[in-house]
Scaffold this motif. Structure first.
Motif, PDB file in Angstrom:
ATOM      1  N   ALA B  65      33.777  46.106 -44.540  1.00 21.13           N
ATOM      2  CA  ALA B  65      35.030  45.418 -44.228  1.00 21.13           C
ATOM      3  C   ALA B  65      36.151  46.426 -43.969  1.00 21.13           C
ATOM      4  O   ALA B  65      36.929  46.278 -43.025  1.00 21.13           O
ATOM      5  N   ILE B  66      36.227  47.485 -44.780  1.00 20.58           N
ATOM      6  CA  ILE B  66      37.299  48.467 -44.564  1.00 20.58           C
ATOM      7  C   ILE B  66      37.026  49.252 -43.280  1.00 20.58           C
ATOM      8  O   ILE B  66      37.949  49.598 -42.541  1.00 20.58           O
ATOM      9  N   ALA B  67      35.752  49.501 -42.973  1.00 21.26           N
ATOM     10  CA  ALA B  67      35.434  50.237 -41.737  1.00 21.26           C
ATOM     11  C   ALA B  67      35.825  49.431 -40.509  1.00 21.26           C
ATOM     12  O   ALA B  67      36.554  49.920 -39.636  1.00 21.26           O
ATOM     13  N   ILE B  68      35.368  48.174 -40.468  1.00 21.63           N
ATOM     14  CA  ILE B  68      35.714  47.318 -39.324  1.00 21.63           C
ATOM     15  C   ILE B  68      37.224  47.103 -39.272  1.00 21.63           C
ATOM     16  O   ILE B  68      37.859  47.206 -38.224  1.00 21.63           O
ATOM     17  N   GLY B  69      37.793  46.838 -40.463  1.00 23.67           N
ATOM     18  CA  GLY B  69      39.238  46.585 -40.531  1.00 23.67           C
ATOM     19  C   GLY B  69      40.053  47.784 -40.076  1.00 23.67           C
ATOM     20  O   GLY B  69      41.090  47.631 -39.448  1.00 23.67           O
ATOM     21  N   SER B  70      39.570  49.001 -40.363  1.00 23.50           N
ATOM     22  CA  SER B  70      40.323  50.198 -39.982  1.00 23.50           C
ATOM     23  C   SER B  70      40.294  50.402 -38.473  1.00 23.50           C
ATOM     24  O   SER B  70      41.322  50.656 -37.856  1.00 23.50           O
ATOM     25  N   VAL B  71      39.115  50.275 -37.898  1.00 25.25           N
ATOM     26  CA  VAL B  71      39.005  50.459 -36.441  1.00 25.25           C
ATOM     27  C   VAL B  71      39.873  49.419 -35.721  1.00 25.25           C
ATOM     28  O   VAL B  71      40.692  49.738 -34.861  1.00 25.25           O
ATOM     29  N   LEU B  72      39.690  48.158 -36.147  1.00 24.58           N
ATOM     30  CA  LEU B  72      40.457  47.060 -35.544  1.00 24.58           C
ATOM     31  C   LEU B  72      41.954  47.259 -35.793  1.00 24.58           C
ATOM     32  O   LEU B  72      42.792  47.089 -34.904  1.00 24.58           O
ATOM     33  N   GLY B  73      42.285  47.653 -37.024  1.00 21.29           N
ATOM     34  CA  GLY B  73      43.698  47.800 -37.409  1.00 21.29           C
ATOM     35  C   GLY B  73      44.384  48.912 -36.639  1.00 21.29           C
ATOM     36  O   GLY B  73      45.554  48.778 -36.259  1.00 21.29           O
ATOM     37  N   LEU B  74      43.665  50.009 -36.384  1.00 24.09           N
ATOM     38  CA  LEU B  74      44.274  51.096 -35.612  1.00 24.09           C
ATOM     39  C   LEU B  74      44.525  50.657 -34.179  1.00 24.09           C
ATOM     40  O   LEU B  74      45.556  50.991 -33.586  1.00 24.09           O
ATOM     41  N   LEU B  75      43.596  49.856 -33.634  1.00 27.77           N
ATOM     42  CA  LEU B  75      43.810  49.326 -32.274  1.00 27.77           C
ATOM     43  C   LEU B  75      45.037  48.424 -32.248  1.00 27.77           C
ATOM     44  O   LEU B  75      45.918  48.575 -31.404  1.00 27.77           O
ATOM     45  N   VAL B  76      45.067  47.484 -33.203  1.00 30.50           N
ATOM     46  CA  VAL B  76      46.201  46.555 -33.254  1.00 30.50           C
ATOM     47  C   VAL B  76      47.499  47.324 -33.509  1.00 30.50           C
ATOM     48  O   VAL B  76      48.532  47.047 -32.886  1.00 30.50           O
ATOM     49  N   GLY B  77      47.415  48.306 -34.408  1.00 34.33           N
ATOM     50  CA  GLY B  77      48.609  49.105 -34.714  1.00 34.33           C
ATOM     51  C   GLY B  77      49.098  49.876 -33.503  1.00 34.33           C
ATOM     52  O   GLY B  77      50.303  49.980 -33.258  1.00 34.33           O
ATOM     53  N   ALA B  78      48.164  50.418 -32.714  1.00 35.90           N
ATOM     54  CA  ALA B  78      48.551  51.142 -31.505  1.00 35.90           C
ATOM     55  C   ALA B  78      49.267  50.209 -30.534  1.00 35.90           C
ATOM     56  O   ALA B  78      50.259  50.582 -29.910  1.00 35.90           O
ATOM     57  N   LEU B  79      48.756  48.960 -30.433  1.00 39.11           N
ATOM     58  CA  LEU B  79      49.432  47.980 -29.569  1.00 39.11           C
ATOM     59  C   LEU B  79      50.826  47.670 -30.112  1.00 39.11           C
ATOM     60  O   LEU B  79      51.778  47.516 -29.367  1.00 39.11           O
ATOM     61  N   ALA B  80      50.916  47.615 -31.451  1.00 37.82           N
ATOM     62  CA  ALA B  80      52.180  47.208 -32.077  1.00 37.82           C
ATOM     63  C   ALA B  80      53.294  48.234 -31.874  1.00 37.82           C
ATOM     64  O   ALA B  80      54.472  47.889 -31.945  1.00 37.82           O
ATOM     65  N   VAL B  81      52.941  49.500 -31.647  1.00 39.81           N
ATOM     66  CA  VAL B  81      53.991  50.506 -31.446  1.00 39.81           C
ATOM     67  C   VAL B  81      54.158  50.857 -29.965  1.00 39.81           C
ATOM     68  O   VAL B  81      54.914  51.756 -29.622  1.00 39.81           O
ATOM     69  N   SER B  82      53.451  50.128 -29.105  1.00 39.54           N
ATOM     70  CA  SER B  82      53.593  50.415 -27.669  1.00 39.54           C
ATOM     71  C   SER B  82      55.003  50.033 -27.201  1.00 39.54           C
ATOM     72  O   SER B  82      55.646  49.161 -27.765  1.00 39.54           O
ATOM     73  N   PRO B  83      55.490  50.696 -26.164  1.00 40.50           N
ATOM     74  CA  PRO B  83      56.839  50.372 -25.692  1.00 40.50           C
ATOM     75  C   PRO B  83      56.901  49.058 -24.924  1.00 40.50           C
ATOM     76  O   PRO B  83      57.985  48.563 -24.655  1.00 40.50           O
ATOM     77  N   LEU B  84      55.732  48.471 -24.582  1.00 44.26           N
ATOM     78  CA  LEU B  84      55.734  47.231 -23.801  1.00 44.26           C
ATOM     79  C   LEU B  84      55.683  46.021 -24.729  1.00 44.26           C
ATOM     80  O   LEU B  84      54.786  45.925 -25.571  1.00 44.26           O
ATOM     81  N   TRP B  85      56.606  45.077 -24.544  1.00 44.76           N
ATOM     82  CA  TRP B  85      56.628  43.925 -25.446  1.00 44.76           C
ATOM     83  C   TRP B  85      55.406  43.057 -25.239  1.00 44.76           C
ATOM     84  O   TRP B  85      54.938  42.386 -26.160  1.00 44.76           O
ATOM     85  N   ILE B  86      54.841  43.084 -24.034  1.00 44.23           N
ATOM     86  CA  ILE B  86      53.700  42.217 -23.725  1.00 44.23           C
ATOM     87  C   ILE B  86      52.474  42.608 -24.554  1.00 44.23           C
ATOM     88  O   ILE B  86      51.644  41.767 -24.887  1.00 44.23           O
ATOM     89  N   THR B  87      52.349  43.886 -24.938  1.00 42.90           N
ATOM     90  CA  THR B  87      51.249  44.270 -25.826  1.00 42.90           C
ATOM     91  C   THR B  87      51.691  44.205 -27.292  1.00 42.90           C
ATOM     92  O   THR B  87      50.867  44.017 -28.178  1.00 42.90           O
ATOM     93  N   ARG B  88      53.004  44.364 -27.503  1.00 41.58           N
ATOM     94  CA  ARG B  88      53.494  44.304 -28.894  1.00 41.58           C
ATOM     95  C   ARG B  88      53.350  42.910 -29.476  1.00 41.58           C
ATOM     96  O   ARG B  88      53.005  42.744 -30.639  1.00 41.58           O
TER      97      ARG B  88
END
Ligand SMILES: Nc1ncnc2c1ncn2[C@@H]1O[C@H](COP(=O)(O)OP(=O)(O)O)[C@@H](O)[C@H]1O
Ligand SMILES: [Mg+2]
Lengths: 279, 262
Positions: B65-88
């Motif tokens: 769960a932590i492995a899947i959650g980390s990979v997924l979370g880093l992807l989501v986190g990368a989207l969350a800090v993107s400068p584009l609101w459409i991905t945020r």
């Protein structure tokens, strides 16, 4: 387009009527400033008067609203893309008040990373150059230390070497000794003095009045987003004509910081008149 | 007693925690010399392989769960800090939904809403319940990892960006060479903390019929059917979780203290 007379002396940096606001806060209200190649130019003035903002505009970290900025052949105000501004920043070094070294990298890596990633230098060349620069700022013995293990003065000398590692045409110094302990200020100023003596073009924002008087070719006094007065250090520090300059220097220098004039006579008229005028 | 010769021990820990050591030694001595005569402990010993297997299931779920959650979370986190609101925006919704939903609800969701089997070509891939539970825990894990990641990036002072920009780095280069390496160090303590919490969360797996430690304890308790045994076995469950999570949390505190100074 720069006006014809600015082309005559071919200043390396030339600002004309530069304006900039942060929201409703008008920070720069028409700055004119020239720096010739090889000159050391100091900008002094009260804090909040826009000195750092001027430096950030010169290297394209902040966009101007009106007026023109030229660095060499680059019209900075007209740069459209980040890629163009990156080309400009390769030629302009910047040293910050808080050093801003990269804490996860060793001293040597701090110097090598930008030449490697930005200029595409080979690892061997970049490292050789970095070690030369560390020797120049007398930090070669700390090449493998991390920034957190160094004193403020040592970090600042590394930061200067880091800027030099990009082989810039000019360097901007933003109050680089303001955050330092008094005993380490001297070692940083010595490094800057040597750079100016070697002919590096330097623009310094500083509160070290004696140092500015010593090394500058031209001194600018800013207040409230305007250049109030500029001229030779002798003019600004010994015979300022503007009342605001006089008031500022009286506060900044105090009695202890006042530099004795060349004749050594403390009661020289020019020296006294400065005080009588500003009472 | 061991604490009489602390000098021979290589670590400082035993010297600073003599009380805990004495307690541990006492419990062990009692288990070895006093307990075997009692039928309750005999039953516990009989059941202990099953309990260990159950706990193995908990640990497997938590690690996946932590492995899947980390990979997924880093992807989501990368989207969350993107400068584009459409991905945020989708990243923000993901984080808010899965951070604020009760874990048990998410586990029920993945267990009963996800298909039991997946039809790919001619073959059927079936998902055992424990995989569904893993996914149910990976969802809130990913939302928390994304938040930890976003927080770490935000905690890097803007002067680092400015210094790197002044050295003519591109945005992507700043991210890769300057910001991310500093983030991972800062993320490690909260990430390990999250792992400890997820491990405790695996106790929910028994509620959807996974044969984990809790489920085994329940079966054992019903089978032996003695009050003393029931008390003992749930104490053992508690001790197992504690023995696993406590060192993690101590190590996390150690890292936090160390990084506080650098
Ligand atoms: N990023 C910013 N956003 C908003 N206001 C700013 C920013 N940077 C500077 N200012 C404002 O601009 C003014 C001039 O700042 P600065 O150029 O740093 O002055 P100085 O370097 O002379 O002390 C100050 O009033 C400051 O509050
Ligand atoms: Mg400033």
């Amino acid at each position: 387009m720069p006006s014809p007379e600015t082309r005559v002396g071919q200043p390396l940096i030339s600002l004309r009527d530069v304006h900039l606001s942060f929201g409703s806060n008008r920070v720069l209200k028409g700055i004119d400033l020239d720096v010739q190649r090889g000159q050391a130019v100091s900008i002094i003035g009260p804090s909040g008067s826009g000195k750092s903002t001027i430096l950030r505009c010169i290297t394209g970290l902040l966009p101007t609203e009106r007026g023109s900025i030229r660095v060499g052949d680059t019209d900075v105000h007209a740069l459209k893309s980040e890629a163009q501004r990156i080309e400009l920043r390769k030629r302009v070094g910047f040293v910050f008040q808080q050093y801003n070294l990269f804490p996860h990298l060793s001293v040597l890596e701090n110097l090598v990373i930008a030449p490697r990633k930005v200029l595409g230098e080979t690892a061997t060349n970049a490292e050789k150059h970095a070690r030369e620069l560390l020797a120049k700022v007398r930090m070669e013995h700390k090449a493998d230390a991390y920034p957190g293990q160094l004193s403020g003065g040592q970090q600042q000398r590394v930061a200067i070497a880091r800027a030099l590692a990009m082989r810039p045409e000019l360097i901007l110094f933003d109050e680089v000794t303001s955050a330092l302990d008094p005993e380490t200020v001297g070692e940083v100023l010595t490094v800057i003095r040597e750079l100016t003596e070697e002919g590096m073009t330097c623009v310094l924002v500083t509160h070290e009045m004696r140092f500015a008087e010593d090394i500058s070719d031209v001194v600018y006094f800013t207040e409230n987003g305007l250049i109030v007065e500029h001229g030779s250090p002798e003019h600004i520090f010994q015979r300022p004509t503007n009342e605001r300059t006089q008031t500022f220097l009286r506060h900044a220098l105090g009695d202890a910081g006042r530099r004795p004039v060349a004749s050594g006579d403390p009661f020289l008229l020019s020296n006294i008149s400065r005080y009588s005028l500003s009472v | 007693m061991a604490i009489d010769s602390p000098v021979s021990l290589p670590l400082g820990w035993p010297r600073r925690h003599p009380g805990k050591l004495v307690l541990l030694a006492a419990v062990l001595l009692w288990l070895v010399f006093g307990a075997p005569k009692s039928p309750v402990f005999a039953a516990l010993r009989e059941w202990s392989p099953a309990l260990a297997a159950g706990f193995g299931q908990n640990i497997l779920i938590s690690l996946l769960a932590i492995a899947i959650g980390s990979v997924l979370g880093l992807l989501v986190g990368a989207l969350a800090v993107s400068p584009l609101w459409i991905t945020r925006l989708p990243a923000k919704i993901w984080v808010q939904v899965f951070r604020n939903a009760p874990w048990l609800v998410l586990i029920y969701f993945t267990t009963y809403v996800f298909p039991f089997e997946l039809h790919i070509g001619k073959s059927w891939i079936s998902f055992p319940d424990w995989v569904k539970v893993t996914l149910g825990l990976a969802l809130p894990a990913s939302a928390n990892v994304a938040e930890i990641f976003r927080g770490a990036i935000g905690s890097i002072p803007s002067t680092q960006w400015e210094a790197a920009r002044s050295l003519a780095f591109t945005r992507a280069q700043i991210f890769r060479s300057i910001i991310l390496p500093q983030c991972f160090k800062r993320m490690l303590p909260p990430w390990m903390n999250l792992y400890a919490v997820i491990t405790m969360g695996t106790a929910l797996a028994s509620l959807v019929g996974v044969h984990d430690l809790i489920d085994t304890a329940q079966i054992a308790s019903n089978t032996v059917n003695r009050t003393g045994f029931t008390v003992l076995i749930y104490f053992s469950v508690l001790a197992l979780f504690f023995a696993y999570c406590y060192p993690i949390s101590r190590f996390t505190q150690f890292l936090e203290r160390r990084y506080a100074f650098s």
